[in-house]
Design a protein around this motif. Structure first.
Motif, PDB file in Angstrom:
ATOM      1  N   GLY A  99       0.820  -1.198   0.000  1.00  0.00           N
ATOM      2  CA  GLY A  99       0.000   0.000   0.000  1.00  0.00           C
ATOM      3  C   GLY A  99       0.855   1.249   0.000  1.00  0.00           C
ATOM      4  O   GLY A  99       1.972   1.257   0.535  1.00  0.00           O
ATOM      5  N   LEU A 100       0.347   2.297  -0.623  1.00  0.00           N
ATOM      6  CA  LEU A 100       1.081   3.553  -0.735  1.00  0.00           C
ATOM      7  C   LEU A 100       0.162   4.711  -0.382  1.00  0.00           C
ATOM      8  O   LEU A 100      -0.963   4.781  -0.876  1.00  0.00           O
ATOM      9  N   PHE A 101       0.650   5.634   0.449  1.00  0.00           N
ATOM     10  CA  PHE A 101      -0.069   6.863   0.725  1.00  0.00           C
ATOM     11  C   PHE A 101       0.740   8.040   0.184  1.00  0.00           C
ATOM     12  O   PHE A 101       1.978   8.016   0.183  1.00  0.00           O
ATOM     13  N   GLY A 102       0.033   9.064  -0.235  1.00  0.00           N
ATOM     14  CA  GLY A 102       0.696  10.320  -0.511  1.00  0.00           C
ATOM     15  C   GLY A 102       1.091  10.977   0.804  1.00  0.00           C
ATOM     16  O   GLY A 102       0.678  10.541   1.882  1.00  0.00           O
ATOM     17  N   GLY A 103       1.906  12.035   0.713  1.00  0.00           N
ATOM     18  CA  GLY A 103       2.379  12.698   1.912  1.00  0.00           C
ATOM     19  C   GLY A 103       1.327  13.509   2.650  1.00  0.00           C
ATOM     20  O   GLY A 103       1.546  13.927   3.780  1.00  0.00           O
ATOM     21  N   GLY A 104       0.179  13.694   1.992  1.00  0.00           N
ATOM     22  CA  GLY A 104      -0.898  14.440   2.624  1.00  0.00           C
ATOM     23  C   GLY A 104      -0.901  15.910   2.230  1.00  0.00           C
ATOM     24  O   GLY A 104       0.162  16.500   1.984  1.00  0.00           O
ATOM     25  N   THR A 105      -2.089  16.476   2.155  1.00  0.00           N
ATOM     26  CA  THR A 105      -2.269  17.893   1.828  1.00  0.00           C
ATOM     27  C   THR A 105      -3.173  18.535   2.866  1.00  0.00           C
ATOM     28  O   THR A 105      -4.276  18.039   3.116  1.00  0.00           O
ATOM     29  N   LYS A 106      -2.686  19.606   3.456  1.00  0.00           N
ATOM     30  CA  LYS A 106      -3.484  20.328   4.442  1.00  0.00           C
ATOM     31  C   LYS A 106      -4.332  21.367   3.718  1.00  0.00           C
ATOM     32  O   LYS A 106      -3.807  22.259   3.045  1.00  0.00           O
ATOM     33  N   LEU A 107      -5.648  21.238   3.849  1.00  0.00           N
ATOM     34  CA  LEU A 107      -6.565  22.193   3.250  1.00  0.00           C
ATOM     35  C   LEU A 107      -6.977  23.232   4.278  1.00  0.00           C
ATOM     36  O   LEU A 107      -7.487  22.880   5.351  1.00  0.00           O
ATOM     37  N   THR A 108      -6.751  24.493   3.936  1.00  0.00           N
ATOM     38  CA  THR A 108      -7.162  25.603   4.789  1.00  0.00           C
ATOM     39  C   THR A 108      -8.302  26.347   4.110  1.00  0.00           C
ATOM     40  O   THR A 108      -8.187  26.727   2.941  1.00  0.00           O
ATOM     41  N   VAL A 109      -9.383  26.534   4.850  1.00  0.00           N
ATOM     42  CA  VAL A 109     -10.513  27.312   4.336  1.00  0.00           C
ATOM     43  C   VAL A 109     -10.371  28.725   4.887  1.00  0.00           C
ATOM     44  O   VAL A 109     -10.421  28.936   6.109  1.00  0.00           O
ATOM     45  N   LEU A 110     -10.142  29.665   4.012  1.00  0.00           N
ATOM     46  CA  LEU A 110      -9.809  31.045   4.404  1.00  0.00           C
ATOM     47  C   LEU A 110     -10.999  31.773   5.016  1.00  0.00           C
ATOM     48  O   LEU A 110     -12.148  31.466   4.723  1.00  0.00           O
TER      49      LEU A 110
ATOM     50  N   ALA B  40       3.024   8.629  12.389  1.00  0.00           N
ATOM     51  CA  ALA B  40       4.024   9.104  13.335  1.00  0.00           C
ATOM     52  C   ALA B  40       3.730  10.563  13.668  1.00  0.00           C
ATOM     53  O   ALA B  40       3.089  11.274  12.888  1.00  0.00           O
ATOM     54  N   PRO B  41       4.210  11.038  14.816  1.00  0.00           N
ATOM     55  CA  PRO B  41       3.958  12.428  15.212  1.00  0.00           C
ATOM     56  C   PRO B  41       4.429  13.406  14.141  1.00  0.00           C
ATOM     57  O   PRO B  41       5.562  13.357  13.672  1.00  0.00           O
ATOM     58  N   GLY B  42       3.518  14.278  13.726  1.00  0.00           N
ATOM     59  CA  GLY B  42       3.859  15.290  12.745  1.00  0.00           C
ATOM     60  C   GLY B  42       4.028  14.788  11.321  1.00  0.00           C
ATOM     61  O   GLY B  42       4.441  15.549  10.442  1.00  0.00           O
ATOM     62  N   ARG B  43       3.709  13.519  11.090  1.00  0.00           N
ATOM     63  CA  ARG B  43       3.893  12.931   9.769  1.00  0.00           C
ATOM     64  C   ARG B  43       2.549  12.509   9.181  1.00  0.00           C
ATOM     65  O   ARG B  43       1.500  12.601   9.809  1.00  0.00           O
ATOM     66  N   GLY B  44       2.606  12.027   7.943  1.00  0.00           N
ATOM     67  CA  GLY B  44       1.397  11.582   7.272  1.00  0.00           C
ATOM     68  C   GLY B  44       1.074  10.122   7.555  1.00  0.00           C
ATOM     69  O   GLY B  44       1.761   9.452   8.323  1.00  0.00           O
ATOM     70  N   LEU B  45       0.033   9.637   6.903  1.00  0.00           N
ATOM     71  CA  LEU B  45      -0.355   8.242   7.055  1.00  0.00           C
ATOM     72  C   LEU B  45       0.641   7.342   6.335  1.00  0.00           C
ATOM     73  O   LEU B  45       1.140   7.676   5.267  1.00  0.00           O
ATOM     74  N   GLU B  46       0.917   6.192   6.939  1.00  0.00           N
ATOM     75  CA  GLU B  46       1.816   5.204   6.345  1.00  0.00           C
ATOM     76  C   GLU B  46       1.150   3.840   6.417  1.00  0.00           C
ATOM     77  O   GLU B  46       0.839   3.352   7.503  1.00  0.00           O
ATOM     78  N   TRP B  47       0.971   3.205   5.289  1.00  0.00           N
ATOM     79  CA  TRP B  47       0.445   1.838   5.259  1.00  0.00           C
ATOM     80  C   TRP B  47       1.494   0.888   5.822  1.00  0.00           C
ATOM     81  O   TRP B  47       2.677   0.991   5.483  1.00  0.00           O
ATOM     82  N   VAL B  48       1.056  -0.033   6.686  1.00  0.00           N
ATOM     83  CA  VAL B  48       1.982  -0.946   7.354  1.00  0.00           C
ATOM     84  C   VAL B  48       1.845  -2.374   6.841  1.00  0.00           C
ATOM     85  O   VAL B  48       2.838  -3.014   6.481  1.00  0.00           O
ATOM     86  N   SER B  49       0.615  -2.878   6.818  1.00  0.00           N
ATOM     87  CA  SER B  49       0.439  -4.281   6.484  1.00  0.00           C
ATOM     88  C   SER B  49      -1.019  -4.564   6.154  1.00  0.00           C
ATOM     89  O   SER B  49      -1.914  -3.817   6.562  1.00  0.00           O
TER      90      SER B  49
END
Lengths: 110, 120
Positions: A99-110, B40-49
Motif C-alpha cells: 500500500g502507498l499513501f501520498g504525503g498528505g495535503t493540508k486544506l485551509t478554508v480562508l 508518526a507524530p507530525g507525519r502523514g499516514l503510512e500503510w503498514v500491512s
C-alpha cells in the motif's frame, strides 16, 4: 519521501473550488492501479472520500469528486465549506501489493 | 454499525516487542481484508500491512518487513500486529482499517487508533 506526491497545502475561500493532485509513476498509478482519497481530521479516524478513482461511498457529499489520468489523480472539492478544513491523502498500491499513501495535503478554508 | 477497536499500545524500549489487537463488531469479520496504518507524530499516514479475509495472504511495508507480523483469528473477530525489534521511528498512532467491499486496498471503516511509543 512518499512515493505518491501531493502538495503540502492548498487553500480556498468558502464557496470556491480547490483541487489536490497526487502524482505517482508507472509502478503504481500509471500501472492502472486504483487511487483512493481520505479526509483526516486530527484526533479522529480517517474517512474514505473516494474509492477506485471516481466513486463516492454512501454519505459523502457530491461536492467531492475524483479523477485519474496517466500517472496522476486529483481530488476536487467544490462549494468549499469551513468543515472541509482537514488533511487529505491519496492512496494506491504497487505491483508488489504494498500500500502507498501520498504525503498528505493540508486544506485551509480562508 | 461497524466498529473497530484497537488496543495494546503503550511505551516500549527500543529493541522490545509489543502486540496490538483490533476487535471487530458489527460485520462479518472473515469476509474482508484488514490493514494496519500508522501515523508518526507530525507525519502523514503510512500503510503498514494487510491480511486477506481468510488470513492466507499477507503484505508488508518495507519499513516493517521481517520485524512485524500480521495475523487474524476469525473465530474471535480479532486482528493482531506482533511488533518486534522496535525502533524509535515506529513511534506512531496505529490504526486498523477494514477493506472496502469495492476498491482494491480502499479502507472504509477505521478504528480510533492506539498509540505506540518506542523510547528508553
Amino acid at each position: 519521501q512518499s512515493v505518491l506526491t501531493q502538495p503540502p497545502s492548498v487553500s480556498g475561500a468558502p464557496g470556491q473550488r480547490v483541487t489536490i493532485s497526487c502524482t505517482g509513476s508507472s509502478s503504481n498509478i500509471g500501472a492502472g492501479y486504483d487511487v483512493h482519497w481520505y479526509q483526516h481530521l486530527p484526533g479522529t479516524a480517517p474517512k474514505l472520500l473516494i474509492y477506485s478513482n471516481i466513486n463516492r461511498p454512501s454519505g459523502v457529499p457530491d461536492r467531492f469528486s475524483g479523477s485519474k489520468s496517466g500517472t496522476s489523480a486529483s481530488l476536487t472539492i467544490t462549494g468549499l465549506q469551513a468543515e472541509d478544513e482537514a488533511d487529505y491523502y491519496c492512496q494506491s498500491y504497487d505491483s508488489s501489493l504494498r500500500g502507498l499513501f501520498g504525503g498528505g495535503t493540508k486544506l485551509t478554508v480562508l | 454499525e461497524v466498529q473497530l477497536l484497537e488496543s495494546g499500545g503503550g511505551l516500549v524500549q527500543p529493541g522490545g516487542s509489543l502486540r496490538l489487537s483490533c476487535a471487530d463488531s458489527g460485520f462479518t469479520f472473515s469476509t474482508y481484508a484488514i490493514s494496519w496504518v500508522r501515523q508518526a507524530p507530525g507525519r502523514g499516514l503510512e500503510w503498514v500491512s494487510l491480511i486477506s479475509g481468510n488470513g492466507a495472504s499477507t503484505n508488508y511495508a518495507d519499513s516493517v518487513k521481517g520485524r512485524f507480523t500480521i495475523s487474524r483469528d476469525n473465530s474471535k473477530s480479532t486482528l493482531y500486529l506482533q511488533m518486534s525489534s522496535l525502533r524509535a521511528e515506529d513511534t506512531a498512532v496505529y490504526y486498523c482499517a477494514k477493506g472496502a467491499p469495492a476498491g482494491y486496498y480502499a479502507m472504509d471503516v477505521w478504528g480510533q487508533g492506539t498509540t505506540v511509543t518506542v523510547s528508553s
